[in-house]
Design an enzyme around this catalytic site. Sequence first.
Site, PDB file in Angstrom:
ATOM      1  N   GLY A  35       0.747  -1.051  -0.368  1.00  0.00           N
ATOM      2  CA  GLY A  35      -0.339   0.472  -0.045  1.00  0.00           C
ATOM      3  C   GLY A  35       0.801   1.011   0.062  1.00  0.00           C
ATOM      4  N   GLY A  36       0.851   2.140  -1.173  1.00  0.00           N
ATOM      5  CA  GLY A  36       1.540   3.931  -1.327  1.00  0.00           C
ATOM      6  C   GLY A  36       2.525   3.440  -1.378  1.00  0.00           C
ATOM      7  N   ALA A  38       4.901   0.627   0.505  1.00  0.00           N
ATOM      8  CA  ALA A  38       5.226   0.394   1.078  1.00  0.00           C
ATOM      9  C   ALA A  38       4.499  -1.153   1.131  1.00  0.00           C
ATOM     10  CB  ALA A  38       4.577   0.731   3.213  1.00  0.00           C
ATOM     11  N   LYS A  55       6.874  -3.188   8.077  1.00  0.00           N
ATOM     12  CA  LYS A  55       6.539  -2.702   6.787  1.00  0.00           C
ATOM     13  C   LYS A  55       7.430  -1.630   6.748  1.00  0.00           C
ATOM     14  CE  LYS A  55       3.002   2.277   6.371  1.00  0.00           C
ATOM     15  NZ  LYS A  55       2.565   3.084   6.660  1.00  0.00           N
ATOM     16  N   ASP A 149      -7.883  10.321   8.608  1.00  0.00           N
ATOM     17  CA  ASP A 149      -7.858   8.962   7.117  1.00  0.00           C
ATOM     18  C   ASP A 149      -8.165   7.972   7.389  1.00  0.00           C
ATOM     19  OD1 ASP A 149      -7.841   8.201   4.771  1.00  0.00           O
ATOM     20  OD2 ASP A 149      -5.480   7.536   5.141  1.00  0.00           O
ATOM     21  N   LEU A 152     -12.406   2.158   6.745  1.00  0.00           N
ATOM     22  CA  LEU A 152     -12.435   0.487   7.115  1.00  0.00           C
ATOM     23  C   LEU A 152     -10.654   0.164   6.861  1.00  0.00           C
ATOM     24  CD1 LEU A 152     -15.785  -0.780   6.045  1.00  0.00           C
ATOM     25  CD2 LEU A 152     -15.323  -0.546   7.667  1.00  0.00           C
ATOM     26  N   ASN A 154      -7.909   1.046   7.687  1.00  0.00           N
ATOM     27  CA  ASN A 154      -6.928   1.634   8.091  1.00  0.00           C
ATOM     28  C   ASN A 154      -7.465   0.488   9.680  1.00  0.00           C
ATOM     29  OD1 ASN A 154      -4.940   2.383   6.655  1.00  0.00           O
ATOM     30  ND2 ASN A 154      -5.936   4.730   6.801  1.00  0.00           N
ATOM     31  N   ASP A 167      -2.490   2.910  10.482  1.00  0.00           N
ATOM     32  CA  ASP A 167      -1.687   3.807   9.399  1.00  0.00           C
ATOM     33  C   ASP A 167      -1.984   5.138   9.712  1.00  0.00           C
ATOM     34  OD1 ASP A 167      -0.923   4.599   7.250  1.00  0.00           O
ATOM     35  OD2 ASP A 167      -1.818   3.360   5.716  1.00  0.00           O
TER      36      ASP A 167
END
Length: 639
Positions: A35-36, A38, A55, A149, A152, A154, A167
């Site tokens: 994600g992002g 990572a 991570k 942010d 669901l 996170n 996160d």
Amino acid sequence: MTSHAKEEPKKEIPEIIKNPSTGAKYQRSKFLGKGGFARCYELTDMKTKEIFAGKIVPKSLLLKPHQKEKMTQEICIHRSLKHKHLVSFHSYFEDPDNVYIILELCRRRSMMELHKRRKAITESETRYFLKQLLLGVKHLHDNKIIHRDLKLGNLFLNDEMELKIGDFGLATRIDYEGERKRTLCGTPNYIAPEILCKKGHSYEVDVWSIGCILYTMLVGKPPFETQTLKDTYLRIKKNEYHIPSRVGPLARSLIQKLLQADPLQRPCVSKIIEDDFMTMGYIPSRLPTSCLTMAPRFDSHCALVATRKPLLEINNTGTPQGGRPRGDTPAHGRDGSPVKNIQECLKKGDSGPRGHPPSLSSASRGQQQQSAAHQEAAPQQPKHDEPSDCYLKDLYNQVNSVVMSKPDERDNVNEEESEDPAAVPMIWVSKWVDYSDKYGLGYQLCDDSIGVLFNDFTKLLLLADGENIHYIERSNIEHYHQLKNYPATLNKKVTLLRYFRNYMNEHLLKAAASMCPREGDELARIPSLRTYFRTRSAIILHLTNGTLQINFFEDHTKIILCPLMGAVTYIDDKRNFKTYRLASLEKYGCRKDLANRLRYARNIIQKLMVTKSSVKPSTSTTTTTTTTVTSQESQPTTA
């Protein structure tokens, strides 16, 4: 990310990762997702054997100053926090290539996966999760931190089904009383109107996001969701959303309080905890892991704390010796078949080790049935629009799209981009015994629960706790009993279930690790086998939650397809276990062996679609007139 970063050769993450400042070493193992910037892996501390989530962010993707600042702020904020309902921060360090953040491992993934499998959940479950979310957010706000942010994806779940907020990439700290932040940030379906309108924002944006989460849990989709980002933002700015009539009045009232356009009119977190929706409804103290795929039962019996007693051992000394059933893998040298013993037992009317003789007087039978009826109550289930075909049409469309794209004919197949461990199936069939020429098919699920699909289309399930049994009529009406106390009318079927269980435990290798019984498991409801059939190549098993499993006989490979997650899990001949998004396989391609099995699966789904929902199990497993039992195990690795 700059073009320079894209051109750099990808550096492999080392198998052994060392913290240069402390000397701690971590063994990298299971890929958890990305994600992002990572990628996440399970990391095992080689000294303490503790398992964490790691991570890992390549420094080649942190070239711009604001990217480095964002990473520094995330670490700074997260490491300062400690609370039961926040993902625990363990440590962080870096080497020349990567930044490593070592976090608490939440094996049950996030609320997003629960949402995709379940859509709307019950009010009791919603209160359970919402209470934990509120306690975590209260801790943040008390420490002058806005998460910004909350969504669901996170909200993570550990083995105990406890919610953990994670996160902190967009989190920020309030430096002085009344400060309003002006950064445009968040996730479209959860973003507050004051952020969109750039009016300045504070703690109230988290309350707005909580309102969106509450709505999504109860309704099954976010309140402002549309087909386009532009339309979603327009609806948020206009505060346009609709609460379905099936949502209760207390929940409706709370949603309206949280989703007020004026942030100053929204209640603070402490007030939400005291709201009537939270205080005037049942909140379970624990939830079973089965709620990740099916609604729990909240009847009057199960609302009580169950007293656990060891399951009575079953005497198998009378099992006759004989040839091993075709296709099974014995756990030890002792071969045998349950057939003769089952037949003798049923002939005598034996109900197994239940604590009373098989022949009951009418008076005692009446008392027993009355006792069982007293325990039984209808489960509370959310109203949802599950298709009668258990998502077969959806699954066909997903698989057909992959097959039509000819995924194995690409010049540059990249399966790694398609891998998504978060979509791993929660439930699959780990063992099976086919005795449908007499009674039906017995099977064990990966959580150690046992089921039988009888030839009369009724079903009997023994949950993993070894105590609770669920009887499902042909009309799908469910009845809840305990193995030590059930109606006399179920004697024969419970006896069969016991023998199927004993046979699989004694003669088939264990496919996956056991899940230890825990408080809350008495609330469990699990998917059952909807239908099955066999071809010359494979056995096909279709569960009521839409999962379709195909076990291939020749090479013992398996595929498990989930329409709700849009994913396929492939267990190859070396027992490697990988889960892929079907849409990503269509985009990036896959190797030939997986493509061939998806083509086979498409044909199987077509057959299931043209057959009525009450597909009759095969009436015989052989062409001879002799009684035959066929059995086999499935061996996907524990997810």
